[in-house]
Design a protein around this motif. Sequence first.
Motif, PDB file in Angstrom:
ATOM      1  N   ALA A 294      15.123  -7.139  87.793  1.00 14.60           N
ATOM      2  CA  ALA A 294      15.108  -5.858  88.503  1.00 14.60           C
ATOM      3  C   ALA A 294      16.319  -5.010  88.132  1.00 14.60           C
ATOM      4  CB  ALA A 294      15.070  -6.102  90.009  1.00 14.60           C
ATOM      5  N   ALA A 295      17.494  -5.659  87.976  1.00 16.46           N
ATOM      6  CA  ALA A 295      18.707  -4.929  87.594  1.00 16.46           C
ATOM      7  C   ALA A 295      18.563  -4.340  86.199  1.00 16.46           C
ATOM      8  CB  ALA A 295      19.913  -5.861  87.662  1.00 16.46           C
ATOM      9  N   LEU A 296      17.906  -5.075  85.314  1.00 17.88           N
ATOM     10  CA  LEU A 296      17.705  -4.602  83.948  1.00 17.88           C
ATOM     11  C   LEU A 296      16.800  -3.371  83.931  1.00 17.88           C
ATOM     12  CD1 LEU A 296      18.790  -5.881  81.264  1.00 17.88           C
ATOM     13  CD2 LEU A 296      16.477  -6.742  80.896  1.00 17.88           C
ATOM     14  N   VAL A 297      15.724  -3.444  84.699  1.00 10.99           N
ATOM     15  CA  VAL A 297      14.796  -2.310  84.792  1.00 10.99           C
ATOM     16  C   VAL A 297      15.499  -1.095  85.393  1.00 10.99           C
ATOM     17  CG1 VAL A 297      12.689  -1.473  85.905  1.00 10.99           C
ATOM     18  CG2 VAL A 297      12.754  -3.779  84.932  1.00 10.99           C
ATOM     19  N   LYS A 298      16.323  -1.335  86.406  1.00 10.67           N
ATOM     20  CA  LYS A 298      17.051  -0.239  87.042  1.00 10.67           C
ATOM     21  C   LYS A 298      17.997   0.435  86.054  1.00 10.67           C
ATOM     22  CE  LYS A 298      20.335   0.783  90.744  1.00 10.67           C
ATOM     23  NZ  LYS A 298      21.205   0.225  91.812  1.00 10.67           N
ATOM     24  N   PHE A 299      18.641  -0.369  85.223  1.00 12.89           N
ATOM     25  CA  PHE A 299      19.561   0.194  84.235  1.00 12.89           C
ATOM     26  C   PHE A 299      18.813   1.095  83.248  1.00 12.89           C
ATOM     27  CE2 PHE A 299      21.424  -0.175  79.944  1.00 12.89           C
ATOM     28  CZ  PHE A 299      22.609   0.513  80.167  1.00 12.89           C
ATOM     29  N   ILE A 300      17.662   0.624  82.758  1.00 16.08           N
ATOM     30  CA  ILE A 300      16.868   1.427  81.813  1.00 16.08           C
ATOM     31  C   ILE A 300      16.443   2.736  82.468  1.00 16.08           C
ATOM     32  CG2 ILE A 300      14.709   1.506  80.509  1.00 16.08           C
ATOM     33  CD1 ILE A 300      14.971  -1.542  80.144  1.00 16.08           C
ATOM     34  N   GLN A 301      16.040   2.677  83.726  1.00 18.19           N
ATOM     35  CA  GLN A 301      15.647   3.895  84.441  1.00 18.19           C
ATOM     36  C   GLN A 301      16.839   4.846  84.574  1.00 18.19           C
ATOM     37  OE1 GLN A 301      14.184   2.178  88.086  1.00 18.19           O
ATOM     38  NE2 GLN A 301      12.109   1.891  87.293  1.00 18.19           N
ATOM     39  N   GLU A 302      18.010   4.290  84.809  1.00 19.43           N
ATOM     40  CA  GLU A 302      19.221   5.097  84.928  1.00 19.43           C
ATOM     41  C   GLU A 302      19.538   5.810  83.622  1.00 19.43           C
ATOM     42  OE1 GLU A 302      22.901   6.523  86.660  1.00 19.43           O
ATOM     43  OE2 GLU A 302      21.082   5.667  87.553  1.00 19.43           O
TER      44      GLU A 302
END
Length: 308
Positions: A294-302
């Motif tokens: 989830a943290a990885l996906v959040k970073f890409i979205q950021e």
Amino acid sequence: MKLELVLIPSTGDGHLRPLVEVAKLLLDNDDHLSITVVIIPSMHGFQTTSYCSYIASLSTTSNDRLRFSFISSADRPNSPDAEPNFISYMESYKPVVKATVAKLTDYAQPPSSRLAGFVMDIFCTTMIDVANDFGVPTYLFYPSNATFFGLQIHVQYLCDVEKCDIISELKDSATELEVPCLTRSLPAKCFPSVLLNKEWFPVFLRQARRFRETKEQQLNAFEMVEELGLGVEIRNHFQGVYMAAETDMELMTAEEIERGVRCLMEKDSDVRDRVRKMSEKSHMAVMDGGSSHAALVKFIQEVTRNIS
């Protein structure tokens, strides 16, 4: 639109390998990303056989989406021996890194591709200036644990806002320090010796100041070992010799070490059972829906949001 990230690790296995693995995970989770890892040569005396072998292996693994750009020490204006410490050494490579990234962004880049930002290791914060020159955000890669990150940030606050003299006030002191990232107060005698060392304290303080210039610090930390009760108490001396610290290290006896290892290895050990459970949680964290994923996906979205 294709987005290009530039990753800048500091030298050493413990910094380069994790960041390369993060790059692979990012690419696995988004087909619109491409990544270039800019590798700066090690300072003289810091190379190991393992590190050199790993560097050599990377030269054969580049592809269209994951590229490795190797900077040569010959590209620097000065001899490596002219730099007094690691931070100055990294700073001397700023012009070379800037020129390298400029070539990457100009060479064979289709109109639909765009430089999205820099991800840099904690010892490469001087490269924030290079990212600023390109007008893109900087993201921090912090391979150490979240507790030390919180402590480092808090110490910087104490110095710059509260005007505390950390070394003189805490060294050989019996006081306890309240740190927001810790559930308990931190005794001065347990304070990391590197933060009480006259040579290295300014380096860590300067780092923490520059951390605040990054776009975001993506923290992905598991629960603290102490809170989970995973540690086996033998004896811990944080005031040991570390980076030329001025105190002496008290060595543990073979009997103490044996007792700690036996505690872990016993079949019905409560500690061993918690280690097994933590291992299962760690595996789940990197799966779809897990905290790491989830943290990885959040970073890409950021990254995508910042560039749009």
